[in-house]
Enzyme design. Structure first.
Site, PDB file in Angstrom:
ATOM      1  CG  ASP A 148      -2.142  -0.831   1.082  1.00  0.00           C
ATOM      2  OD1 ASP A 148      -2.382  -1.323  -0.029  1.00  0.00           O
ATOM      3  OD2 ASP A 148      -2.870  -1.011   2.076  1.00  0.00           O
ATOM      4  CE  LYS A 165      -8.545   2.246  -4.856  1.00  0.00           C
ATOM      5  NZ  LYS A 165      -8.244   2.365  -6.287  1.00  0.00           N
ATOM      6  CG  MET A 217      -9.452   6.500   4.707  1.00  0.00           C
ATOM      7  SD  MET A 217     -10.018   5.202   3.571  1.00  0.00           S
ATOM      8  CE  MET A 217     -11.158   4.285   4.622  1.00  0.00           C
TER       9      MET A 217
END
Length: 255
Positions: A34, A55, A165
């Site tokens: 990641d 991502k 997030m």
């Protein structure tokens, strides 16, 4: 066909990966990792080819279908493939999509859990996610952009809330919680780059968060957690070295 290991890298620090995860990195032929995995973590696999497939929210990143194909292709070329995922693979990590792709290709795999950021954030703040007489339930969530959903109402029922997030949407998250009945005085702790040398923490109230008072403090290049609830009061402020006055924009850095 090789075997694929979906390994949780933990919250950031290279020595917070599990012993099993570190052992697998040391034997892997290839590591697909990641974007949030720290460079020091990859030092556990000096012999392996490293491929960044992560991502990042709001940034150009690899499409999930392409990541799936890369993992399957790697298993056809290497005996041991490590798909290194930040935190724990089974929490907000799209592990299910990758597992389904491996199953469709007939490739054996194993999931190796890791420490998710919520647990590491609580450790950094020296504040328990659960607290006798104060917090008996915890919800780990991401932001819902719906104005008034059942998910938001359910989140309010949890004593301690941790949003992943949620940096860019922090004021909107706070306003949704206020609209759903959370008091404006509810303590909020922000933990940025948890467990790394860049870690920073900030405390304020839910009302102040809704007013956007944390947005200039937050670093858009770093991952962050929003931790909301009475369990994050007082001791979280001492750990942050900051005081925030509710309803004002004054963030005073302690000496």
């Amino acid at each position: 066909m090789g075997k694929v290991y979906l390994v949780g890298a933990g919250p950031g620090a290279a020595d917070l990966i599990t012993v099993r995860g570190a052992r697998l990195l040391a034997t892997a032929g290839i590591v697909l990792h990641d974007a949030l995995v720290e460079p020091e973590m990859l030092e556990h696999a000096p012999q392996a080819r490293k491929v960044a497939v992560g991502k990042r929210c709001g940034q150009r990143s690899t499409a999930q279908q392409f990541i799936n194909r890369q993992i399957v292709d790697a298993a056809r070329r290497h005996a041991v493939v490590v798909r290194l995922k930040g935190g724990d693979p089974m929490l907000f990590g799209r592990a299910d999509e990758e597992m389904r792709a491996l199953e469709a290709a007939g490739i054996d795999y194993e999931v190796v859990p890791g420490i998710t950021a919520a647990l590491a954030g609580a450790a950094s703040l020296q504040r328990s996610l659960t607290l006798r007489g104060v917090a008996r339930s915890v919800a780990l969530a991401t932001h819902s952009r719906a104005a008034d959903t059942e998910a938001i109402r359910e989140q309010v029922k949890a004593d301690s809330l941790v949003f992943y997030m949620g940096r860019d949407s922090a004021p909107e998250i706070a306003q949704q919680l206020l609209d759903a009945g959370r008091p404006g005085t509810t303590p909020v702790a922000l933990v940025e780059a948890c467990s790394t040398p860049r870690e920073r923490t900030l405390t304020l109230t839910l009302a102040a968060l809704a007013a956007g008072e944390a947005q200039t403090w937050l670093d858009p290049s770093q991952p962050s957690l929003l931790m909301i609830g009475e369990a994050f009061a007082e001791r979280a402020q001492a750990a942050a070295g900051m005081t925030v006055q509710a309803g004002t924009a004054a963030l005073q850095q302690a000496a």
